[in-house]
Design a protein around this motif. Structure first.
Motif, PDB file in Angstrom:
ATOM      1  N   ALA A  51       0.828  -1.204   0.000  1.00  0.00           N
ATOM      2  CA  ALA A  51       0.000   0.000   0.000  1.00  0.00           C
ATOM      3  C   ALA A  51       0.864   1.257   0.000  1.00  0.00           C
ATOM      4  N   GLN A  52       1.939   1.255   0.773  1.00  0.00           N
ATOM      5  CA  GLN A  52       2.821   2.420   0.836  1.00  0.00           C
ATOM      6  C   GLN A  52       3.554   2.645  -0.488  1.00  0.00           C
ATOM      7  N   SER A  54       2.377   1.794  -3.389  1.00  0.00           N
ATOM      8  CA  SER A  54       1.375   2.286  -4.332  1.00  0.00           C
ATOM      9  C   SER A  54       1.111   3.770  -4.127  1.00  0.00           C
ATOM     10  N   VAL A  55       1.122   4.236  -2.882  1.00  0.00           N
ATOM     11  CA  VAL A  55       0.945   5.665  -2.607  1.00  0.00           C
ATOM     12  C   VAL A  55       2.118   6.454  -3.186  1.00  0.00           C
ATOM     13  N   ALA A  58       1.583   6.674  -6.842  1.00  0.00           N
ATOM     14  CA  ALA A  58       0.437   7.528  -7.137  1.00  0.00           C
ATOM     15  C   ALA A  58       0.804   9.006  -7.024  1.00  0.00           C
ATOM     16  N   LEU A  59       1.606   9.368  -6.035  1.00  0.00           N
ATOM     17  CA  LEU A  59       1.951  10.770  -5.822  1.00  0.00           C
ATOM     18  C   LEU A  59       2.772  11.337  -6.975  1.00  0.00           C
ATOM     19  N   TYR A 113       7.529  10.831  -0.171  1.00  0.00           N
ATOM     20  CA  TYR A 113       6.209  11.234  -0.646  1.00  0.00           C
ATOM     21  C   TYR A 113       6.224  12.671  -1.167  1.00  0.00           C
ATOM     22  N   THR A 248       3.249  -0.548 -10.348  1.00  0.00           N
ATOM     23  CA  THR A 248       3.339  -0.310  -8.915  1.00  0.00           C
ATOM     24  C   THR A 248       3.887  -1.521  -8.161  1.00  0.00           C
ATOM     25  N   PRO A 371      -2.421   7.446 -10.941  1.00  0.00           N
ATOM     26  CA  PRO A 371      -2.490   7.280  -9.481  1.00  0.00           C
ATOM     27  C   PRO A 371      -3.597   6.330  -9.057  1.00  0.00           C
ATOM     28  N   LEU A 375      -2.995   2.973  -6.923  1.00  0.00           N
ATOM     29  CA  LEU A 375      -3.671   2.700  -5.653  1.00  0.00           C
ATOM     30  C   LEU A 375      -4.518   1.430  -5.742  1.00  0.00           C
TER      31      LEU A 375
END
Length: 433
Positions: A51-52, A54-55, A58-59, A113, A248, A371, A375
């Motif tokens: 999940a991290q 993917s964030v 996405a950013l 990030y 991702t 993004p 996600l």
């Protein structure tokens, strides 16, 4: 008696294009290094979860949602070159903060990030400015050759960049690899800054200037109203959504599930990128034989389908590595067939006065979905597992070709066809695919 005829000058003999080509090539090599080093930094040093990761992905692409407005603003600026240089300097400075922070044991996921978001914003500025600058450097008759050359250097970067990035990460750590990318952006800014071009007069505001939102809407309306742009946008957006589910998770899947070391992974990705070089070289020849439109259709299928090879990867280390590299080879071949021909077609059908606005609108939808794809990949990877998510990405991505089949694109053979009486015209009353 006259002497032997001089060979025709190629694009690389033109000083301006040569400088841009070299700057573009250096920057692309740096990008390939950081594209591997950035997620490896999060996974190997900061122990990031799916999940991290993917964030983080996405950013990088989230600022593309502003491209529709940024493109309208860029169209009003006279000095496009300055915008390109500024974007490179911003990206180089931001990436430089990563190795500095980790050198003092101060690097965190939160910093990555922030850097991802801000470098993504600078990339949007560069990408929306680039098409307007491109047509100042290249004559219409040389669009295909120029896009082929630039795509060829990009493909070369995919060959050597990941291998170099993997070696740097394995021997000198990921933060040092990020430093290389920062320097590449500074070198790109220097190269572009040396180019001399004659800029068109910009419209930088004033009593008679339309509101920015109205200009942004003009770009979006033209994009959705043009049958070529509308169909290609729907195809590319669908492909981007599903392939970014894969992008991702690739490094995470290869390093943790397939247990491929960083150096070997870099070699596999680099060797696989030979397909991109082959595609960039073959694209003009293939389009001359079967047409630009059919080449785009073939590329749209060949690009996402090989994700299935990664999904089934198993067995001994050499086989796992070969399957990852083979998937990259076929996919890179497909994306070059798609990009080289589609970029050429887009350059031919977009009016000069609308270039940055149309590219901004196109990028807002096309890249703005990335993004969401990233996600989704992280969420499905956590919920269903990594392999099932890769299968979804492969099947869904291949379906993107369905947008092209009923459109005018498959019937387009060459740019000369567009100049004739059957030239494709936009229908501005149409509002969606």
């Amino acid at each position: 008696m006259s002497g032997p005829a001089k060979p025709p000058r190629t694009l690389l003999h033109e000083r301006g294009f040569r400088s841009f080509f070299l700057a573009h090539s250096v920057s692309q090599f740096g990008d390939r290094i950081s594209e591997l080093a950035f997620p490896l930094l999060a996974v190997l040093i900061l122990d990031a979860t799916p999940a991290q990761v993917s964030v983080l992905t996405a950013l990088v692409w989230l600022p593309n949602l502003t491209a529709v407005f940024l493109g309208a603003w860029v169209d009003r600026q006279a000095r496009k070159k300055r915008l390109l240089v500024a974007a490179d300097l911003i990206r180089g400075g931001l990436l430089l903060t990563v190795p500095v922070a980790f050198a003092f044991d101060a690097g965190t996921l939160a910093q990555l990030y922030v850097v991802a978001l801000l470098t993504g914003a600078a990339s949007v500025l560069f990408d929306t400015t680039y098409p307007a600058f491109f047509v100042l450097l290249v004559n219409r008759s040389q669009y295909l050759a120029a896009n082929s050359a630039l795509s060829g250097s990009r493909s070369l970067s995919f060959i050597a960049g990941p291998a170099l990035g993997g070696a740097l990460v394995q021997t000198l750590t990921a933060p040092v690899a990020m430093l290389v990318d920062a320097v590449s952006f500074l070198a790109s800014a220097l190269g572009i800054g040396r180019i001399r071009v004659t800029h068109a007069t910009g419209d930088e505001g004033g009593p008679g200037t339309a509101r920015l939102w109205r200009q942004a809407w003009d770009g979006l309306r033209f994009t959705l109203g043009h049958p070529v742009l509308r169909a290609s946008l729907a195809c590319a957006t669908t492909s981007n959504y599903f392939t970014f589910m894969f992008v991702t998770l690739l490094v995470l899947f290869a390093s943790r599930t397939l247990d491929i070391p960083a150096g070997l992974l870099g070699l596999a990705l680099g060797a696989g990128a030979l397909g991109g070089l082959l595609g960039a070289v073959a694209a003009p020849r293939l389009s001359a034989r079967i047409g630009i439109g059919r080449s785009i259709v073939i590329g749209a299928v060949v690009f996402p389908a090989p994700i299935a090879l990664v999904a089934v990867a198993d067995g001994p280390l050499w086989l796992r590595t070969v399957l990852v590299g083979g998937a990259q080879f076929i996919s890179a071949l497909g994306v070059m067939l798609f990009d080289v021909n589609l970029n050429t077609l887009k350059a031919a059908v977009i009016p000069d006065a609308l270039r940055s606005r149309v590219v901004g609108a196109y990028s807002t939808i096309n890249y703005g979905v990335r993004p969401l794809g990233a996600l989704t990949g992280g969420a499905l990877g956590t919920w269903l597992g990594l392999r099932p998510t890769l299968w979804i990405a492969a099947i869904g991505g291949t379906m993107c070709v369905l947008w092209l089949l009923p459109s005018p694109i498959p019937a387009v053979r060459s740019l000369e066809h567009l100049d004739g009486p059957d030239q494709i015209q936009p229908h501005l009353t149409t509002t969606g695919p």
